[in-house]
Structure formats: C-alpha cells, structure tokens
Write a protein that holds these residues in place. Structure first.
Motif, PDB file in Angstrom:
ATOM      1  N   THR A  33      10.022   0.747  -6.080  1.00 53.76           N
ATOM      2  CA  THR A  33      10.223   2.051  -7.033  1.00 53.76           C
ATOM      3  C   THR A  33      10.440   1.017  -8.430  1.00 53.76           C
ATOM      4  N   THR A  34      10.305   2.090  -9.732  1.00 51.73           N
ATOM      5  CA  THR A  34      10.651   1.480 -10.960  1.00 51.73           C
ATOM      6  C   THR A  34      12.092   1.669 -11.041  1.00 51.73           C
ATOM      7  N   GLN A  39       8.207   6.005  -7.346  1.00 47.53           N
ATOM      8  CA  GLN A  39       7.660   5.232  -6.715  1.00 47.53           C
ATOM      9  C   GLN A  39       6.421   4.584  -7.716  1.00 47.53           C
ATOM     10  N   ASP A  40       6.045   3.410  -7.387  1.00 51.80           N
ATOM     11  CA  ASP A  40       5.066   2.767  -8.227  1.00 51.80           C
ATOM     12  C   ASP A  40       3.794   2.513  -7.349  1.00 51.80           C
ATOM     13  N   THR A  41       3.668   2.650  -6.022  1.00 54.36           N
ATOM     14  CA  THR A  41       2.656   2.719  -5.195  1.00 54.36           C
ATOM     15  C   THR A  41       2.873   4.130  -4.569  1.00 54.36           C
ATOM     16  N   ASN A  73      -7.921   0.888  -6.863  1.00 52.64           N
ATOM     17  CA  ASN A  73      -6.850  -0.059  -7.488  1.00 52.64           C
ATOM     18  C   ASN A  73      -7.209  -0.864  -8.629  1.00 52.64           C
ATOM     19  N   LYS A  81      -0.930   4.667 -10.546  1.00 52.61           N
ATOM     20  CA  LYS A  81      -0.168   4.000  -9.320  1.00 52.61           C
ATOM     21  C   LYS A  81      -1.172   3.264  -8.435  1.00 52.61           C
ATOM     22  N   LYS A  82      -0.772   2.167  -8.003  1.00 52.48           N
ATOM     23  CA  LYS A  82      -1.649   1.417  -7.177  1.00 52.48           C
ATOM     24  C   LYS A  82      -1.506   2.263  -5.741  1.00 52.48           C
TER      25      LYS A  82
END
Length: 135
Positions: A33-34, A39-41, A73, A81-82
């Motif tokens: 998470t940032t 969430q960053d994925t 990706n 986001k990835k």
C-alpha cells in the motif's frame, strides 16, 4: 498463430478489467500500500489446471496470461497500478476449481478471477466470483 491469438485475447481481457475494476477495493495479503492506504498493485486470481487431465491446456493458459501480464505491466499496468496474478491449481476438477476460487477470493482477496479452459471448472469459479460480486 494459436499462441498469438491467446496472448491477444488475454490482453483484451486485461483491458476490460481496467474498466470493471474502477470501483474495486480490498487488499490481498501480498499487496503493498501507499502512504494514503491505497493499494499500489492489483491482484487478480487465476485458477487453472496445472495438474490433471487438462494440464496441457491449463499450463498454456497460464503462460499466455503471464505473457500478457508482462506487457500490461510494462505499459504502466491497469489504472496506473502494477498487476499481480495469483495462480492456484484446480487439478482439472470442478470441485477443486470451486475450492481454489474460494481461496483466491476469501483468503487472498483478489479483486477479479480469471477462469479455466474447461467450462465445467469455469462455471464453478464463476459462481464464486458472482457471489463475491467481482469480475
């Protein structure tokens, strides 16, 4: 030609997820998470036949999904986001498909499910996804 077609199909599928995931939330146990808690994925579950009668098709599906994942990706992911694919083996059986789909949704908290090449197995996973309200 077949591999190219599978890759193109999976790429289109990922593009469709970009639209359907706009309002999805939740964090899987592996997700990072940032600072703001976002969430960053994006974690997507794949249940496929790594073993059993349909293993050849399941392994080819997994390879195609992972190849498309690399492309997605490399192009910046989905929604910036990835994307991470969490794979579970359904052993080529409908009963196991339901079990691993439930694990992906309930324990691993994926925001979407990718199904199997076998319609009977996919149907069991689709019921889990529909019940959870995810694509």
């Amino acid at each position: 030609m077949g591999k190219l077609w599978r890759c193109a199909s999976v790429s289109v599928l990922f593009a469709g997820f970009a639209f359907s995931l706009g309002g999805c939330g939740g964090q899987g146990p592996e997700g990072s998470t940032t600072a703001g808690g976002e969430q960053d994925t994006i974690e997507i579950g794949l249940f496929t036949s790594r073993t059993g009668d349909s293993a050849n098709w399941g392994k080819a599906t997994e390879e195609a999904v992972l190849l498309a994942l690399e492309e997605v990706n490399a192009a910046g992911g989905l929604l910036g986001k990835k994307v991470k694919i969490l794979v579970e083996d359904d052993a080529s059986t409908p009963e196991r498909s339901k079990t691993v789909a439930e694990k992906l949704v309930n324990e691993m908290q994926v925001v979407a499910l990718l199904g199997e090449v076998s319609s009977g197995n996919t149907k069991m996973g689709a019921e889990v996804a529909q019940k959870a309200g995810i694509p």
